[in-house]
Design a protein around this motif. Structure first.
Motif, PDB file in Angstrom:
ATOM      1  N   THR A 117       0.810  -1.221   0.000  1.00 43.95           N
ATOM      2  CA  THR A 117       0.000   0.000   0.000  1.00 43.95           C
ATOM      3  C   THR A 117       0.842   1.269   0.000  1.00 43.95           C
ATOM      4  O   THR A 117       0.304   2.369  -0.110  1.00 43.95           O
ATOM      5  N   ALA A 118       2.146   1.119   0.181  1.00 47.59           N
ATOM      6  CA  ALA A 118       3.019   2.302   0.202  1.00 47.59           C
ATOM      7  C   ALA A 118       4.435   1.856  -0.115  1.00 47.59           C
ATOM      8  O   ALA A 118       4.770   0.672   0.029  1.00 47.59           O
ATOM      9  N   GLY A 119       5.256   2.828  -0.500  1.00 45.61           N
ATOM     10  CA  GLY A 119       6.643   2.498  -0.838  1.00 45.61           C
ATOM     11  C   GLY A 119       7.392   1.911   0.340  1.00 45.61           C
ATOM     12  O   GLY A 119       8.345   1.149   0.178  1.00 45.61           O
ATOM     13  N   MET A 120       6.953   2.265   1.567  1.00 42.67           N
ATOM     14  CA  MET A 120       7.673   1.770   2.742  1.00 42.67           C
ATOM     15  C   MET A 120       7.394   0.300   3.049  1.00 42.67           C
ATOM     16  O   MET A 120       8.144  -0.338   3.769  1.00 42.67           O
ATOM     17  N   HIS A 121       6.309  -0.199   2.482  1.00 46.10           N
ATOM     18  CA  HIS A 121       5.858  -1.538   2.842  1.00 46.10           C
ATOM     19  C   HIS A 121       6.941  -2.616   2.687  1.00 46.10           C
ATOM     20  O   HIS A 121       7.226  -3.366   3.617  1.00 46.10           O
ATOM     21  N   GLU A 179       1.127   4.973  -8.324  1.00 49.15           N
ATOM     22  CA  GLU A 179       2.567   4.828  -8.138  1.00 49.15           C
ATOM     23  C   GLU A 179       3.009   5.808  -7.062  1.00 49.15           C
ATOM     24  O   GLU A 179       2.586   6.954  -7.063  1.00 49.15           O
ATOM     25  N   MET A 180       3.877   5.325  -6.175  1.00 47.58           N
ATOM     26  CA  MET A 180       4.345   6.195  -5.110  1.00 47.58           C
ATOM     27  C   MET A 180       5.846   6.419  -5.234  1.00 47.58           C
ATOM     28  O   MET A 180       6.623   5.475  -5.245  1.00 47.58           O
ATOM     29  N   LEU A 181       6.198   7.689  -5.342  1.00 50.67           N
ATOM     30  CA  LEU A 181       7.612   8.046  -5.342  1.00 50.67           C
ATOM     31  C   LEU A 181       8.018   8.243  -3.893  1.00 50.67           C
ATOM     32  O   LEU A 181       7.257   8.850  -3.125  1.00 50.67           O
ATOM     33  N   ILE A 227      -1.409  -0.588  -4.327  1.00 41.48           N
ATOM     34  CA  ILE A 227      -2.867  -0.755  -4.432  1.00 41.48           C
ATOM     35  C   ILE A 227      -3.480  -0.399  -3.085  1.00 41.48           C
ATOM     36  O   ILE A 227      -3.018  -0.879  -2.050  1.00 41.48           O
ATOM     37  N   ARG A 228      -4.482   0.440  -3.090  1.00 45.61           N
ATOM     38  CA  ARG A 228      -5.245   0.687  -1.860  1.00 45.61           C
ATOM     39  C   ARG A 228      -6.712   0.367  -2.131  1.00 45.61           C
ATOM     40  O   ARG A 228      -7.291   0.896  -3.084  1.00 45.61           O
ATOM     41  N   THR A 229      -7.258  -0.491  -1.280  1.00 47.66           N
ATOM     42  CA  THR A 229      -8.621  -0.949  -1.558  1.00 47.66           C
ATOM     43  C   THR A 229      -9.620  -0.413  -0.547  1.00 47.66           C
ATOM     44  O   THR A 229     -10.795  -0.727  -0.628  1.00 47.66           O
ATOM     45  N   TRP A 288       2.736  15.403  -0.795  1.00 43.48           N
ATOM     46  CA  TRP A 288       3.921  14.668  -0.318  1.00 43.48           C
ATOM     47  C   TRP A 288       3.823  14.506   1.188  1.00 43.48           C
ATOM     48  O   TRP A 288       3.434  15.440   1.890  1.00 43.48           O
ATOM     49  N   ASN A 289       4.204  13.345   1.637  1.00 43.62           N
ATOM     50  CA  ASN A 289       4.166  13.058   3.059  1.00 43.62           C
ATOM     51  C   ASN A 289       5.565  12.651   3.521  1.00 43.62           C
ATOM     52  O   ASN A 289       6.157  11.735   2.957  1.00 43.62           O
ATOM     53  N   ASN A 290       6.083  13.352   4.515  1.00 48.41           N
ATOM     54  CA  ASN A 290       7.369  12.966   5.114  1.00 48.41           C
ATOM     55  C   ASN A 290       7.071  12.366   6.484  1.00 48.41           C
ATOM     56  O   ASN A 290       6.547  13.068   7.359  1.00 48.41           O
ATOM     57  N   VAL A 291       7.363  11.094   6.658  1.00 48.97           N
ATOM     58  CA  VAL A 291       7.074  10.452   7.949  1.00 48.97           C
ATOM     59  C   VAL A 291       8.382  10.254   8.697  1.00 48.97           C
ATOM     60  O   VAL A 291       9.369   9.774   8.118  1.00 48.97           O
ATOM     61  N   PHE A 292       8.365  10.611   9.961  1.00 47.46           N
ATOM     62  CA  PHE A 292       9.573  10.454  10.770  1.00 47.46           C
ATOM     63  C   PHE A 292       9.372   9.267  11.694  1.00 47.46           C
ATOM     64  O   PHE A 292       8.786   9.380  12.768  1.00 47.46           O
ATOM     65  N   TRP A 301      -0.147  11.496  11.692  1.00 44.38           N
ATOM     66  CA  TRP A 301       0.596  10.379  12.266  1.00 44.38           C
ATOM     67  C   TRP A 301       0.470   9.275  11.250  1.00 44.38           C
ATOM     68  O   TRP A 301      -0.644   8.950  10.826  1.00 44.38           O
ATOM     69  N   TRP A 302       1.585   8.711  10.803  1.00 42.87           N
ATOM     70  CA  TRP A 302       1.466   7.672   9.770  1.00 42.87           C
ATOM     71  C   TRP A 302       1.903   6.301  10.290  1.00 42.87           C
ATOM     72  O   TRP A 302       2.927   6.168  10.941  1.00 42.87           O
ATOM     73  N   GLY A 303       1.118   5.314   9.924  1.00 41.94           N
ATOM     74  CA  GLY A 303       1.470   3.929  10.203  1.00 41.94           C
ATOM     75  C   GLY A 303       0.967   3.508  11.555  1.00 41.94           C
ATOM     76  O   GLY A 303       0.350   4.280  12.274  1.00 41.94           O
ATOM     77  N   VAL A 357      13.455   7.940   8.073  1.00 41.83           N
ATOM     78  CA  VAL A 357      12.592   8.826   7.289  1.00 41.83           C
ATOM     79  C   VAL A 357      11.915   7.983   6.224  1.00 41.83           C
ATOM     80  O   VAL A 357      12.558   7.131   5.599  1.00 41.83           O
ATOM     81  N   ASP A 358      10.617   8.188   6.051  1.00 45.86           N
ATOM     82  CA  ASP A 358       9.860   7.487   5.009  1.00 45.86           C
ATOM     83  C   ASP A 358       9.005   8.535   4.323  1.00 45.86           C
ATOM     84  O   ASP A 358       8.158   9.151   4.958  1.00 45.86           O
ATOM     85  N   THR A 359       9.244   8.752   3.060  1.00 44.53           N
ATOM     86  CA  THR A 359       8.387   9.738   2.396  1.00 44.53           C
ATOM     87  C   THR A 359       7.621   9.104   1.239  1.00 44.53           C
ATOM     88  O   THR A 359       8.036   8.088   0.688  1.00 44.53           O
ATOM     89  N   GLY A 360       6.524   9.723   0.896  1.00 42.95           N
ATOM     90  CA  GLY A 360       5.709   9.191  -0.191  1.00 42.95           C
ATOM     91  C   GLY A 360       5.007  10.307  -0.934  1.00 42.95           C
ATOM     92  O   GLY A 360       4.414  11.202  -0.328  1.00 42.95           O
ATOM     93  N   MET A 361       5.122  10.244  -2.252  1.00 38.98           N
ATOM     94  CA  MET A 361       4.505  11.258  -3.098  1.00 38.98           C
ATOM     95  C   MET A 361       3.724  10.541  -4.199  1.00 38.98           C
ATOM     96  O   MET A 361       4.288   9.704  -4.918  1.00 38.98           O
TER      97      MET A 361
HETATM   98  N1  SER Z   1       4.172   5.813   4.216  1.00 34.21           N
HETATM   99  C1  SER Z   1       3.777   7.169   3.977  1.00 34.21           C
HETATM  100  C2  SER Z   1       2.538   7.245   3.134  1.00 34.21           C
HETATM  101  O1  SER Z   1       2.098   6.260   2.597  1.00 34.21           O
HETATM  102  C3  SER Z   1       4.892   7.898   3.292  1.00 34.21           C
HETATM  103  O2  SER Z   1       5.407   7.124   2.286  1.00 34.21           O
HETATM  104  O3  SER Z   1       1.995   8.309   3.008  1.00 34.21           O
END
Ligand code: SER
Length: 611
Positions: A39-43, A85-87, A67-69, A212-216, A171-173, A238-242
């Motif tokens: 669901t995210a690049g960090m997964h 697509e997540m950068l 994919i987000r359902t 864009w989301n920057n997660v710390f 707050w992410w995750g 750091v985990d970011t997603g755009m």
């Molecule tokens: N994990 C965060 C998000 O999905 C940043 O990548 O927004």
């Protein structure tokens, strides 16, 4: 700007900032039973966010297919997508962290890089006056993120453009219920009329689009009895997603994701098939968006090398829901072209095959499955819709009973979500509780895809799952000894209780073959072989005979796990880990089931006992 251009400029920027570019992982998480999709690049990076060493280093960037359902039914507006697509860029460990792991970065560098990429003329060149940000306001578990607030101020953002928001927004995750998480700072762009841009940022105004989301990520959410609690991670990440499509719509000033190049060919095809125009009416626009989104998402899931086909469980059920919903909207648009969905899907394959060659590899499979599903559903769709109309005709209590909904599912193949949606359109509701009772009684749907999938999270590095993961490596090696070297892993799924392993083989295994496999694994356990990890170049790993699942998802450097003793190698695989140190820790291996998974793919379920 095109998708290709944006991917390149983003990845080039982070490369120039010392990041290694890693390829997109599969859409179906490996070894993770708790979520259906990436669901995210960090997964795919969860083990590394938790402290495992990444073979490519601790500064990474990627373009990940996701994919987000959770909001399939929201699709149809200007922004919602099922496939996107997540950068993203990552730092795994901060130099100033308590135990000083790595040479990464944390809030300041992360925010400053995002700001530079967005505003510098060398990159996206967005005008700062259209930007606003939000930071975490703090709660009883974690404090106000003053550091991020001050960094944004130092970059010239006025107080009015920095919102302090609650946990819900900032707050992410974790991705499942446990795992890495933390406060985030989000960046928004004013996509409304440039004449009316307000001084003050209001996150509830739809004209402010989050880009864009920057997660710390410095926290780990862990289970605490029946509850959850936060502890500090070993390292600060750091985990970011755009979202690529969203940014494309901003850069091209179209304010509608479906008007970007990521959708233009698809919409054009749907216009041709339906002989209608995208902007003809709000209903037509909505139907075209749903069809484009759903068939794109279905193509990517079908095309993910795992051979997942439409079915009534898990990912297969999502594919079915997507295809059937697309077909229903196709009917609404009056598309009469015989087996039309495959025509749309051919465009998806064409548009994306350069970035995601798996679509090309699996093109026949995708198209065949689409055809079959469309045929199956078309046969009953019209009769089902008639039946639905009949059901609702004389309703006075506003309620569709569980039995009625179940009958629509069983006889006409209407996914429950579709019946619910049809009900809503007619100001009715489905008695879901009653429906679930029916399901239970008939024991037809053992699990719906959306229920009960978030148990442990990818961070599930509990002893039990780690053991089973190592057992899966032994199993693959044993299968190859017994059935031959043309056996390859096609997927795996591990819970605390059991492992499930899919592999390429055309026939049912005999009792004797199964016994041999079990014996080989148990002998490897008894021999207490060492499990050794080495990092090496992908080419070297392959030359050394290491098995991998799918070429596409590896970077240049990989981790290789070898199970053996002295010079004897029992198993060697490219894998992210973690694993046990010695096979003696595994107890007794037992195959509990061997069955077909899909054409040419067998599935084994196995457990470990006597540990
Ligand atoms: N994990 C965060 C998000 O999905 C940043 O990548 O927004």
């Amino acid at each position: 700007m095109t998708s290709k251009g944006l991917r390149k400029i983003f990845l080039d920027f982070f490369k120039s900032q010392g990041h290694i570019i890693i390829p997109s992982s599969s859409l179906i998480p490996e070894n993770d039973p708790t979520v259906l999709f990436t669901t995210a690049g960090m997964h795919p990076l969860v083990p590394y966010l938790l402290g495992e060493k990444h073979p490519e280093g601790n500064k990474l960037a990627s373009c990940q297919k996701c994919i987000r359902t959770s909001d399939i039914e929201e699709v149809g507006d200007k922004t919602h997508l099922t496939f996107f697509e997540m950068l993203g860029n990552w730092s795994l460990g901060d130099p100033k962290a308590p135990d000083g792991i790595g040479s990464g970065y944390f809030k300041e560098k992360s925010i400053k890089m995002s700001y530079e990429f967005l505003t510098s003329k060398k990159y996206l060149g967005l005008d700062k006056k259209y930007l606003a940000v939000s930071v975490f306001a703090g709660n009883e578990n974690a404090e106000f993120d003053k550091e991020s607030y001050d960094i944004w101020k130092s970059l010239g953002f006025s107080k009015k453009r920095i919102a302090k928001l609650s946990q819900k927004s900032n707050w992410w995750g974790p991705a499942g219920q446990t795992g890495p998480c933390g406060p985030c700072t989000e960046i928004f762009y004013w996509a409304g009329d440039s004449q009316t841009i307000p001084d003050e940022f209001n996150a509830d105004d739809d004209n402010w689009v989050e880009i864009w989301n920057n997660v710390f990520m410095e926290f780990n959410q862990v289970k605490d009895g029946n509850d959850y609690k936060l502890s500090f991670l070993k390292q600060k990440n750091v985990d970011t997603g755009m979202g690529l499509e969203r940014v494309l719509s901003i850069l091209n000033k179209v304010n509608d994701i479906y008007k970007t190049e990521a959708f233009s060919n698809l919409i054009f095809k749907i216009e041709q098939l339906s002989k209608k125009k995208y902007n003809e009416s709000p209903e037509i626009t909505k139907a075209m968006r749903i069809i484009a989104d759903h068939l794109k998402a279905a193509s990517f899931i079908l095309g993910d090398d795992k051979g997942i086909a439409p079915s009534n469980i898990d990912q297969g059920y999502i594919i079915r829901r997507l295809i059937r919903r697309a077909i229903r909207y196709g009917k609404q648009l009056g598309i009469t072209y015989e087996l039309w969905t495959k025509e749309v899907v051919k465009i998806v394959i064409h548009d994306y095959l350069e970035q995601y060659p798996e679509l090309q590899r699996n093109a026949d499979f995708i198209i065949d499955q689409l055809k079959t599903e469309e045929l199956k559903f078309k046969k009953t769709l019209s009769i089902g819709l008639k039946k639905f109309k009949k059901i609702i005709k004389n309703k006075t209590n506003g309620l569709i009973s569980g039995k009625e909904a179940f009958n629509l599912y069983q006889t006409y193949g209407f996914p429950i979500e579709m019946t619910e949606e049809l009900a809503r359109e007619n100001d009715l509701v489905v008695d879901k509780e009653d429906y679930l009772k029916e399901v239970k009684e008939h024991q037809k749907l053992s699990r719906t895809a959306s229920a009960g999938k978030f148990k442990g999270g990818l961070s599930d590095a509990r002893k039990e799952t780690v053991r089973l993961h190592t057992a899966a490596h032994l199993l693959l090696a044993a299968l190859r000894q017994v059935l031959g070297n043309n056996i390859f892993q096609k997927g795996s799924n591990i819970t605390k209780e059991r492992l499930r392993f899919d592999f390429s083989y055309p026939e049912k295994l005999t009792q004797e073959q199964k016994q041999k496999v079990e014996d080989l694994v148990n002998k490897a356990i008894k021999d207490d072989l060492a499990v050794k990890m080495e990092e090496m170049e992908l080419k070297k790993a392959k030359d050394s005979g290491a098995l991998g699942v799918f070429d596409a998802k590896y970077g240049n450097k990989v981790k290789v796990y070898t199970i053996g003793k002295d010079n004897y190698v029992f198993s060697r695989e490219i894998c992210g880990g973690p694993h046990v140190k010695h096979t003696g820790e595994l107890g007794h291996f037992k195959i509990i089931k061997e069955q077909s998974s899909s054409a040419g793919v067998r599935r084994i379920k196995a457990i470990l006992t006597h540990i």
